[in-house]
Scaffold this active site. Sequence first.
Site, mmCIF file in Angstrom:
data_model
loop_
_atom_site.group_PDB
_atom_site.id
_atom_site.type_symbol
_atom_site.label_atom_id
_atom_site.label_comp_id
_atom_site.label_asym_id
_atom_site.label_seq_id
_atom_site.Cartn_x
_atom_site.Cartn_y
_atom_site.Cartn_z
ATOM 1 N N ASP A 116 71.553 112.365 52.518
ATOM 2 C CA ASP A 116 72.246 112.323 53.702
ATOM 3 C C ASP A 116 73.025 111.237 54.036
ATOM 4 O O ASP A 116 73.468 110.821 55.024
ATOM 5 C CB ASP A 116 71.389 112.621 54.894
ATOM 6 C CG ASP A 116 70.542 111.326 55.219
ATOM 7 O OD1 ASP A 116 69.997 110.812 54.105
ATOM 8 O OD2 ASP A 116 70.327 111.029 56.500
ATOM 9 N N LYS A 127 71.991 96.315 49.472
ATOM 10 C CA LYS A 127 72.666 95.245 49.106
ATOM 11 C C LYS A 127 73.563 95.553 47.890
ATOM 12 O O LYS A 127 72.975 96.011 46.875
ATOM 13 C CB LYS A 127 71.733 94.348 48.931
ATOM 14 C CG LYS A 127 70.924 93.539 50.208
ATOM 15 C CD LYS A 127 70.240 92.544 50.062
ATOM 16 C CE LYS A 127 69.576 92.199 51.253
ATOM 17 N NZ LYS A 127 68.481 91.712 51.218
ATOM 18 N N ASP A 179 66.539 106.373 47.223
ATOM 19 C CA ASP A 179 66.491 104.942 47.964
ATOM 20 C C ASP A 179 67.898 104.514 47.703
ATOM 21 O O ASP A 179 68.174 104.322 46.723
ATOM 22 C CB ASP A 179 65.467 103.949 47.479
ATOM 23 C CG ASP A 179 64.079 104.226 47.643
ATOM 24 O OD1 ASP A 179 63.821 105.459 48.503
ATOM 25 O OD2 ASP A 179 62.895 103.797 47.080
ATOM 26 N N GLU A 197 60.954 117.109 51.521
ATOM 27 C CA GLU A 197 60.347 116.682 52.691
ATOM 28 C C GLU A 197 61.712 115.892 53.427
ATOM 29 O O GLU A 197 61.651 116.066 54.595
ATOM 30 C CB GLU A 197 59.480 115.644 52.413
ATOM 31 C CG GLU A 197 58.122 116.397 52.249
ATOM 32 C CD GLU A 197 57.357 116.295 50.566
ATOM 33 O OE1 GLU A 197 58.138 115.969 49.755
ATOM 34 O OE2 GLU A 197 56.258 116.678 50.766
HETATM 35 N N1 SAM Z 1 62.423 113.194 46.676
HETATM 36 C C1 SAM Z 1 61.631 113.124 48.170
HETATM 37 C C2 SAM Z 1 62.427 113.908 49.171
HETATM 38 O O1 SAM Z 1 63.381 114.086 49.063
HETATM 39 O O2 SAM Z 1 61.495 114.205 50.106
HETATM 40 C C3 SAM Z 1 61.406 111.542 48.185
HETATM 41 C C4 SAM Z 1 62.356 110.723 48.746
HETATM 42 S S1 SAM Z 1 61.923 108.833 49.047
HETATM 43 C C5 SAM Z 1 63.228 108.555 49.963
HETATM 44 C C6 SAM Z 1 62.201 108.110 47.505
HETATM 45 C C7 SAM Z 1 61.218 108.370 46.658
HETATM 46 O O3 SAM Z 1 61.726 107.910 45.267
HETATM 47 C C8 SAM Z 1 60.112 107.231 46.943
HETATM 48 O O4 SAM Z 1 58.796 108.229 46.856
HETATM 49 C C9 SAM Z 1 60.002 106.158 46.055
HETATM 50 O O5 SAM Z 1 58.957 105.689 45.891
HETATM 51 C C10 SAM Z 1 60.636 106.924 44.653
HETATM 52 N N2 SAM Z 1 61.383 105.945 43.906
HETATM 53 C C11 SAM Z 1 62.404 105.066 44.141
HETATM 54 N N3 SAM Z 1 62.883 104.266 43.187
HETATM 55 C C12 SAM Z 1 62.180 104.875 42.068
HETATM 56 C C13 SAM Z 1 61.976 104.594 40.637
HETATM 57 N N4 SAM Z 1 62.845 103.612 40.262
HETATM 58 N N5 SAM Z 1 61.236 105.369 40.038
HETATM 59 C C14 SAM Z 1 60.467 106.193 40.504
HETATM 60 N N6 SAM Z 1 60.443 106.541 41.539
HETATM 61 C C15 SAM Z 1 61.191 105.836 42.555
#
Ligand code: SAM
Length: 212
Positions: free
Chosen positions: A153, A121, A117, A193
């Site tokens: 990306d 900000k 993610d 994914e």
């Molecule tokens: N890695 C996967 C992919 O590339 O298809 C999923 C990407 S998705 C944008 C980011 C994932 O990271 C989400 O499922 C979110 O819930 C998880 N996530 C974000 N911050 C996290 C944290 N601090 N601890 C554990 N999971 C986290």
Amino acid sequence: MRLRNIPGSREAIAANRWCIQEPEGAKGAWKDIFGNGNPIHIEIGMGKGQFLMRLARENPHINYVGIEKYSSVLLRALQKMEECPLDNIRFIRMDAEDLCLVFGQGEVGRIYLNFSDPWPKDRHAKRRLTSRQFFSRYQMVLAGSGAVEFKTDNAGLFDFSLEEVGAAGWRLDGVTRDLHHDPAMGGGNVMTEYEERFSAMGNPIHKLIASR
Ligand code: SAM
């Protein structure tokens, strides 16, 4: 990741054999959990788990731990495991901020961060999984020969991450701005994914590998 609360997902996870139910009890005990001393590689923010499950299938002598914050997302990975079980993979539902409660010094051989993610900000920068705050957590759990691999990306997040690697006192072992057209770094790439989705839209995939 678009989140839809799935009723009962927490209960399903609590009863699942591949989920570590008391993650703090796993610290220092990972060899017992897997029943062997194979290296442990982890993915933080694993989403639905496609990447980790493919790696686990291809590398039976490595143990994999998938970490995901949301039970509704993790449940999808668990459903896939029911269809195609693997001995060398476990999951934890937790926030990666607590990483050092779950792994001891040197217990982790490699950390994968995929399409993390961006937290756009500035005031949320320390929540980014490639912030210097997270690199210091990684330093506490990684083996001396360990490394962090990051794909995205998002060019802005990638630029930020390159700066944070230096600020954390780590070194860059590899960098590419177009993984899918980089024969040196792209060989053997396993797609996530999100990577499938964004590369199908024509977005170049950036990748860095960092170590201490
Ligand atoms: N890695 C996967 C992919 O590339 O298809 C999923 C990407 S998705 C944008 C980011 C994932 O990271 C989400 O499922 C979110 O819930 C998880 N996530 C974000 N911050 C996290 C944290 N601090 N601890 C554990 N999971 C986290």
